[in-house]
Design an enzyme around this catalytic site. Structure first.
Site, PDB file in Angstrom:
ATOM      1  N   CYS A  51     -45.470  62.498  47.256  1.00 55.80           N
ATOM      2  CA  CYS A  51     -44.278  62.665  46.433  1.00 55.80           C
ATOM      3  C   CYS A  51     -43.320  63.681  47.059  1.00 55.80           C
ATOM      4  CB  CYS A  51     -44.688  63.129  45.031  1.00 55.80           C
ATOM      5  SG  CYS A  51     -43.309  63.663  44.020  1.00 55.80           S
ATOM      6  N   HIS A 113     -46.861  66.827  38.675  1.00 52.02           N
ATOM      7  CA  HIS A 113     -46.440  65.449  38.937  1.00 52.02           C
ATOM      8  C   HIS A 113     -46.740  64.498  37.775  1.00 52.02           C
ATOM      9  CE1 HIS A 113     -45.538  62.108  41.745  1.00 52.02           C
ATOM     10  NE2 HIS A 113     -46.492  61.456  41.120  1.00 52.02           N
ATOM     11  N   HIS A 164     -42.442  61.693  39.168  1.00 54.93           N
ATOM     12  CA  HIS A 164     -42.402  63.157  39.044  1.00 54.93           C
ATOM     13  C   HIS A 164     -41.280  63.547  38.069  1.00 54.93           C
ATOM     14  CE1 HIS A 164     -43.513  67.115  40.880  1.00 54.93           C
ATOM     15  NE2 HIS A 164     -42.474  67.426  40.126  1.00 54.93           N
ATOM     16  N   HIS A 166     -38.199  64.717  36.692  1.00 55.30           N
ATOM     17  CA  HIS A 166     -36.981  65.280  37.287  1.00 55.30           C
ATOM     18  C   HIS A 166     -35.736  64.622  36.716  1.00 55.30           C
ATOM     19  CE1 HIS A 166     -37.294  61.585  39.638  1.00 55.30           C
ATOM     20  NE2 HIS A 166     -36.037  61.753  40.016  1.00 55.30           N
TER      21      HIS A 166
HETATM   22 ZN   LIG Z   1     -44.557  64.823  42.449  1.00 51.86          ZN
END
Ligand SMILES: [Zn+2]
Length: 338
Positions: A51, A113, A164, A166
């Site tokens: 990631c 994550h 993830h 975000h």
């Molecule tokens: Zn991640």
């Protein structure tokens, strides 16, 4: 509420954008033969070596993410907006274009994550709110930047390939179309009535109490009367503020709490990690005083009746106007009960 709205096709007016949505409540019983999406199972691993957003990993441009503990912000090198763009103007007959200067950033909400907003602790969500405030301040004070858009695309069907947790912030020179519409509507209302458009709206919604999903001392979460997406929702501060910088510590906490409550209800609705696009609309940062502005956060989720059935904006909606079958009231009732 008028029973006519429950039975007859009608159109509803969006007081913030001046647009209409066609509502067809009689159609909710027709059989479904449309597209089904594969159910999105959440990844359970807290760290993914592949990631590009996880701490200590290397991004595609060679930069290494720090071993961050809360939130982490970086400039998107492949962003849609770039800082070194000239502000040129092109006019040739009927052809008109302008250079658009801006900055695109990515905001990691957590180093973990496996999390999403509904899984996060309230204290950690307050850190996300404070990161949004810092970015709004910094980008809003940047020369040639007149508007800051904070948003999140969650889920593969919203075009987000990385699970993830975000979001993004895009800041730019011009005032985007949606924001301009909302500025004009709120300005006209304030001039005519002498009060805030959203302030009066949430007062009516709280009194009717049909579309309110949840509330606390400082915030109300509701399905707007004019919602287009099946479970579209808004989180609105009860106090009129032009932008998120006006939040007190208590209000930051209350905002984080409503953010968690709404997204938890979303996940519970179809027992899935519920996809959506969310964004915060607030006053431009061009130095003018926007006393009419009342910031709010909107959620546009595509899921219609299960984790695998999504709403499409096609045909009539592309050519005429937005349309929905389930009413805002029945969507609110469902979410409220969860
Ligand atoms: Zn991640």
């Amino acid at each position: 509420m008028s029973s006519q709205l429950k039975t007859h096709p009608h159109r509803r007016y969006n007081i913030l954008t001046g647009e209409w949505v066609l509502v067809s409540p009689h159609r909710t019983k027709r059989p479904w033969q449309g597209k089904t999406e594969t159910s999105t199972k959440k990844e359970a691993i807290p760290y993914d070596p592949e990631c590009y957003l996880c701490p200590t990993n290397t991004r595609i441009n060679g930069e290494v993410n720090p071993d961050y503990k809360n939130t982490y912000v970086f400039k998107n090198d492949f962003g849609a907006l770039l800082e070194d763009t000239p502000l040129f103007e092109y006019k040739e007959g009927l052809l008109h274009a302008e250079g658009e200067k801006g900055i695109s950033k990515v905001i990691c909400f957590s180093p973990n994550h496996s999390l999403t907003i509904p899984d996060m602790e309230i204290a950690d969500l307050v850190q996300v709110v404070e990161t949004w405030q810092n970015e709004f301040t910094e980008l809003g004070n940047t020369e040639d930047i007149n508007y800051v858009q904070i948003f999140e695309n969650k889920g593969a069907i919203m075009g987000c390939s990385n699970p993830h947790p975000h979001g993004q912030v895009w800041a730019q020179h011009s005032i985007p179309t949606e924001v301009e519409k909302k500025t004009n509507a709120q300005k006209n209302y304030l001039e005519k009535k002498g009060s805030g458009l959203l302030q009066d709206y949430i007062e009516q919604e709280l009194k009717e109490d049909v579309r309110v999903i949840s509330q606390n001392e400082s915030f109300v979460t509701l399905i707007p009367f004019w919602a287009v997406w099946p479970y579209e929702a808004m989180i609105v501060p009860k106090r009129k503020m032009a932008n998120i910088l006006g939040l007190t510590d208590k209000e930051k906490l209350d905002f984080a709490e409503q953010l968690k409550t709404l997204t938890q209800k979303y996940d519970a609705l179809f027992d899935t990690s519920f996809p959506y696009s969310s964004g915060i609309h607030q006053a431009p940062t061009d130095g003018a005083y926007y006393k009419e502005w009342h910031w709010h956060m909107s959620f546009y989720p595509p899921l219609l009746r299960s984790a695998t059935v999504k709403k499409f904006m096609v045909g009539y909606e592309m050519f005429a106007m937005a349309q929905r079958d389930i009413t805002a009231e029945s969507a609110a009732e469902k979410l409220k009960s969860l």
